[in-house]
Design an enzyme around this catalytic site. Sequence first.
Site, PDB file in Angstrom:
ATOM      1  N   GLY A  79       4.964  27.588   2.761  1.00  0.00           N
ATOM      2  CA  GLY A  79       3.923  28.118   3.949  1.00  0.00           C
ATOM      3  C   GLY A  79       3.730  26.038   4.305  1.00  0.00           C
ATOM      4  O   GLY A  79       3.965  25.820   5.643  1.00  0.00           O
ATOM      5  N   ARG A  80       4.317  25.516   3.127  1.00  0.00           N
ATOM      6  CA  ARG A  80       4.185  24.277   3.402  1.00  0.00           C
ATOM      7  C   ARG A  80       5.105  23.118   2.826  1.00  0.00           C
ATOM      8  O   ARG A  80       5.169  21.675   2.401  1.00  0.00           O
ATOM      9  CB  ARG A  80       2.793  22.964   3.672  1.00  0.00           C
ATOM     10  CG  ARG A  80       2.195  23.581   1.474  1.00  0.00           C
ATOM     11  CD  ARG A  80       1.191  23.275   1.584  1.00  0.00           C
ATOM     12  NE  ARG A  80       0.666  23.322   0.314  1.00  0.00           N
ATOM     13  CZ  ARG A  80      -0.216  22.706  -0.744  1.00  0.00           C
ATOM     14  NH1 ARG A  80      -0.876  21.558   0.320  1.00  0.00           N
ATOM     15  NH2 ARG A  80      -0.832  22.771  -1.273  1.00  0.00           N
ATOM     16  N   ASP A 112      -2.110  24.172   8.447  1.00  0.00           N
ATOM     17  CA  ASP A 112      -1.353  23.417   9.159  1.00  0.00           C
ATOM     18  C   ASP A 112       0.069  22.973   8.708  1.00  0.00           C
ATOM     19  O   ASP A 112       0.474  21.662   8.512  1.00  0.00           O
ATOM     20  CB  ASP A 112      -2.644  22.429   9.002  1.00  0.00           C
ATOM     21  CG  ASP A 112      -2.577  22.030   7.714  1.00  0.00           C
ATOM     22  OD1 ASP A 112      -1.739  21.934   6.806  1.00  0.00           O
ATOM     23  OD2 ASP A 112      -3.329  21.033   7.817  1.00  0.00           O
ATOM     24  N   ARG A 170      10.682  33.293  -7.826  1.00  0.00           N
ATOM     25  CA  ARG A 170       9.573  33.273  -8.635  1.00  0.00           C
ATOM     26  C   ARG A 170       9.558  34.798  -8.876  1.00  0.00           C
ATOM     27  O   ARG A 170      10.451  35.439  -8.278  1.00  0.00           O
ATOM     28  CB  ARG A 170       8.613  32.336  -7.918  1.00  0.00           C
ATOM     29  CG  ARG A 170       8.019  31.237  -7.505  1.00  0.00           C
ATOM     30  CD  ARG A 170       7.338  31.423  -5.563  1.00  0.00           C
ATOM     31  NE  ARG A 170       8.078  30.555  -5.026  1.00  0.00           N
ATOM     32  CZ  ARG A 170       6.598  29.329  -5.259  1.00  0.00           C
ATOM     33  NH1 ARG A 170       5.759  28.801  -5.559  1.00  0.00           N
ATOM     34  NH2 ARG A 170       7.117  28.065  -5.049  1.00  0.00           N
ATOM     35  N   ASP A 239       3.291  34.613  -7.410  1.00  0.00           N
ATOM     36  CA  ASP A 239       4.487  34.079  -7.059  1.00  0.00           C
ATOM     37  C   ASP A 239       3.869  32.477  -7.400  1.00  0.00           C
ATOM     38  O   ASP A 239       4.761  31.912  -7.376  1.00  0.00           O
ATOM     39  CB  ASP A 239       3.815  33.281  -5.221  1.00  0.00           C
ATOM     40  CG  ASP A 239       2.355  33.673  -5.332  1.00  0.00           C
ATOM     41  OD1 ASP A 239       1.513  34.485  -5.855  1.00  0.00           O
ATOM     42  OD2 ASP A 239       1.211  32.003  -4.917  1.00  0.00           O
ATOM     43  N   ASN A 240       3.555  32.468  -8.268  1.00  0.00           N
ATOM     44  CA  ASN A 240       3.220  31.085  -9.166  1.00  0.00           C
ATOM     45  C   ASN A 240       3.801  31.056 -10.209  1.00  0.00           C
ATOM     46  O   ASN A 240       3.571  30.677 -11.499  1.00  0.00           O
ATOM     47  CB  ASN A 240       2.026  30.499  -9.100  1.00  0.00           C
ATOM     48  CG  ASN A 240       1.448  30.146  -7.856  1.00  0.00           C
ATOM     49  OD1 ASN A 240       1.673  29.221  -7.217  1.00  0.00           O
ATOM     50  ND2 ASN A 240       0.032  30.070  -7.859  1.00  0.00           N
TER      51      ASN A 240
HETATM   52  P1  AMP Z   1      -0.595  28.330  -3.807  1.00  0.00           P
HETATM   53  O1  AMP Z   1      -2.241  28.071  -3.909  1.00  0.00           O
HETATM   54  O2  AMP Z   1      -0.096  26.251  -3.603  1.00  0.00           O
HETATM   55  O3  AMP Z   1       0.487  28.582  -4.683  1.00  0.00           O
HETATM   56  O4  AMP Z   1       0.395  28.240  -2.242  1.00  0.00           O
HETATM   57  C1  AMP Z   1      -0.817  30.084  -1.611  1.00  0.00           C
HETATM   58  C2  AMP Z   1       0.230  29.854  -0.326  1.00  0.00           C
HETATM   59  O5  AMP Z   1      -0.065  29.531   0.433  1.00  0.00           O
HETATM   60  C3  AMP Z   1       1.863  29.818  -0.355  1.00  0.00           C
HETATM   61  O6  AMP Z   1       2.303  30.579   0.317  1.00  0.00           O
HETATM   62  C4  AMP Z   1       1.554  28.696  -0.004  1.00  0.00           C
HETATM   63  O7  AMP Z   1       3.003  27.819   0.916  1.00  0.00           O
HETATM   64  C5  AMP Z   1       0.546  29.084   1.279  1.00  0.00           C
HETATM   65  N1  AMP Z   1       0.177  27.534   1.891  1.00  0.00           N
HETATM   66  C6  AMP Z   1      -1.117  26.337   1.015  1.00  0.00           C
HETATM   67  N2  AMP Z   1      -0.763  25.648   1.950  1.00  0.00           N
HETATM   68  C7  AMP Z   1      -0.865  26.131   2.847  1.00  0.00           C
HETATM   69  C8  AMP Z   1      -1.324  25.124   3.725  1.00  0.00           C
HETATM   70  N3  AMP Z   1      -1.769  24.117   4.186  1.00  0.00           N
HETATM   71  N4  AMP Z   1      -0.393  24.975   5.164  1.00  0.00           N
HETATM   72  C9  AMP Z   1       0.513  26.800   5.082  1.00  0.00           C
HETATM   73  N5  AMP Z   1       0.593  27.020   3.990  1.00  0.00           N
HETATM   74  C10 AMP Z   1      -0.225  27.064   2.937  1.00  0.00           C
HETATM   75 MG    MG Z   2       1.847  28.306  -5.363  1.00  0.00          MG
END
Ligand code: AMP
Ligand code: MG
Length: 470
Positions: A79-80, A112, A170, A239-240
Site C-alpha cells: 500500500g505504500r 496515504d 510472503r 503477510d509479515n
Molecule cells: P504493515 O502493518 O506495515 O504490515 O502494513 C499492513 C498493510 O497496510 C500493508 O498492506 C501495507 O502496505 C498497508 N499500509 C500501511 N501503512 C500504509 C499507508 N500509510 N498507506 C497505504 N497503505 C499502508
Molecule cells: Mg506488513
Amino acid sequence: MWNLNSSYTELPSLFFTKQNPVPVREPKQIIFNNSLADCLGIPLDTEVFAGNAIPETSKSFSQAYAGHQFGHFTMLGDGRAVILGEQLTKSGERFDIQLKGAGRTPYSRKGDGRAALAPMLREYIISEAMHALGIPTTRSLSVVTTGEVVAREEVLSGAILTRIASSHIRVGTFEYAKHFGSQDDVQKLADYTIERHFPEIVESENKYMSFLEAVAKRQAKLIAKWQLVGFIHGVMNTDNMAISGETIDYGPCAFMDRYNPATVFSSIDTHGRYSYENQPIIAAWNLSRFAETLLRFLHSDSDEAVKLGNRAIMSFQDLYNDYWLSGMRAKLGLCSNGNVEDDELLINDLLQIMQKEELDYTNTFRSLSLGETLPSNDFHYWNKRWQARLEQKNQSKDEISKIMRANNPAVIPRNHRVEEALTAAENGDLSVMNRLLDVLKNPYGYTAEQKEYSKPPECMSCDYQTFCGT
Ligand code: AMP
Ligand code: MG
C-alpha cells in the site's frame, strides 16, 4: 552501479502492478548504509531513494498479497511500497530494492502511501541490529526525508526507507494466489519461489513437499533465534512472514527487558496473540496457512495431502525445539552432548528464577558470560548445578567464556535507547542515533563503550508500549 532486473514481473500479472514511486518535494538524505551499499554495488543517490529518479535498469512495481491479520483473512498488498527491481550483485546474488513510503499504489486502500520519519528510522536501527546479531533479516540501506508532512495522530515529517530483502514473497503472497488466482497461479508462484530461494530442491521427487519442509526449517531457525535474544516481532500476521526466512516488517517490535514469557509490547495486540511465548506457536499457525495453499500439489489424494502438510508442521516444532535447545546450551556454555532432559531442566529452572526475580533477560546471560554471580539464593543453588554440568566436559574456563560471549549479546537495541535516538533525530540531531548504531554493530564485542548501553531502563516497572506508527 545499478544492475536491476525484475524477474518477479515475469509472474502472471495478478501478482503485481507496474508503477513508479510518486515523486516528493524536497528529499534530504538522513542516513545511508555505506557498507551495505558496497556489498550491493549501489551508489548513493538521494533522488533515487526518494523516488524522484529511477535507475535506467529499473522496471518498478508494487506487489499484491493478502494475509491473515490477527487471525482474519484480508486482501492487502504494497500500500505504500514500490520495488525498483532486483539488484544483481557481483557475486551473483539477487536482492529486492524496495522504497517504503513511496506513495499511493492500487493496494493503498484508505492509506496515504507515505511513512513518517521515526518509524522508518526505527526499522533501520532494529533491522541493522538484528543483522549484527546474526539473525536473518531484511536490511536497511537509506532513509530520506521527503520535505512533505504526513498526517497521523500528529503531523509528522514524511520519510522513505530503502529496504533490501532477498525477496518480499510472503506467506500472504501464496494466500493471495490461492484465494484470488487459479491453481496454475499458485504453482507458478511456488516454482518461481523455489528457483529463487531453494534451488537445491528443484529436482526433488516431491518438490512441493520439500518446499514446505524447507520453509518450515528456515522459520524454525529464525524463530529460535528471536527467542534466544528476546526479540518480539509484535505483528506476526501471515503477510509479515517472509518465505525466505528473513525477519520482515519492523512495526511494533521490541526486545524484552525483564524476562516474562507473556511479554507483549504492541498497543494493538490486546489479547497477547503475538506475545514472546506465543511466537513459535504462531509461526506454526502461519505455516499451516502456507501449507493449505500447497495442499493440492503435495498429493493427488486430499487425505494424503493433509497428512503430508501436518508432517511438515510437526517437523517445524521438532526443529524449533532442537534449534532452541542448542542455542540455549550455547548461551550457557554447555556442549551439545549432554543429557537432553537434564539440560532442558537446567535451562528452564534458570528461566523460572529470572521470571520470579524479574531479571533482565539480556543482562542475566551477559553477567553469566562475564562470570558474575546473581544475588539470589535460588541462583546460588542453580549455579552449583550449572558448574557441575560444565565440569562434565574438560573445557577450560576460557573456552566456556568464549562460547558464551559469542552467543550472548552484550548489547541489544534497548527500547529506551531507541526512543531516545528517534526523539533526537526528529528534532534534527542525528548524533544520538549514529552512536547507537555504532554500538549495535558489534553486539558480541563486550567493549568498554558498550557498557553504558547495556543498562536496562531506569524504570523497569514502567510498561513500554509500541505503536504501529505507520
Ligand atoms: P504493515 O502493518 O506495515 O504490515 O502494513 C499492513 C498493510 O497496510 C500493508 O498492506 C501495507 O502496505 C498497508 N499500509 C500501511 N501503512 C500504509 C499507508 N500509510 N498507506 C497505504 N497503505 C499502508
Ligand atoms: Mg506488513
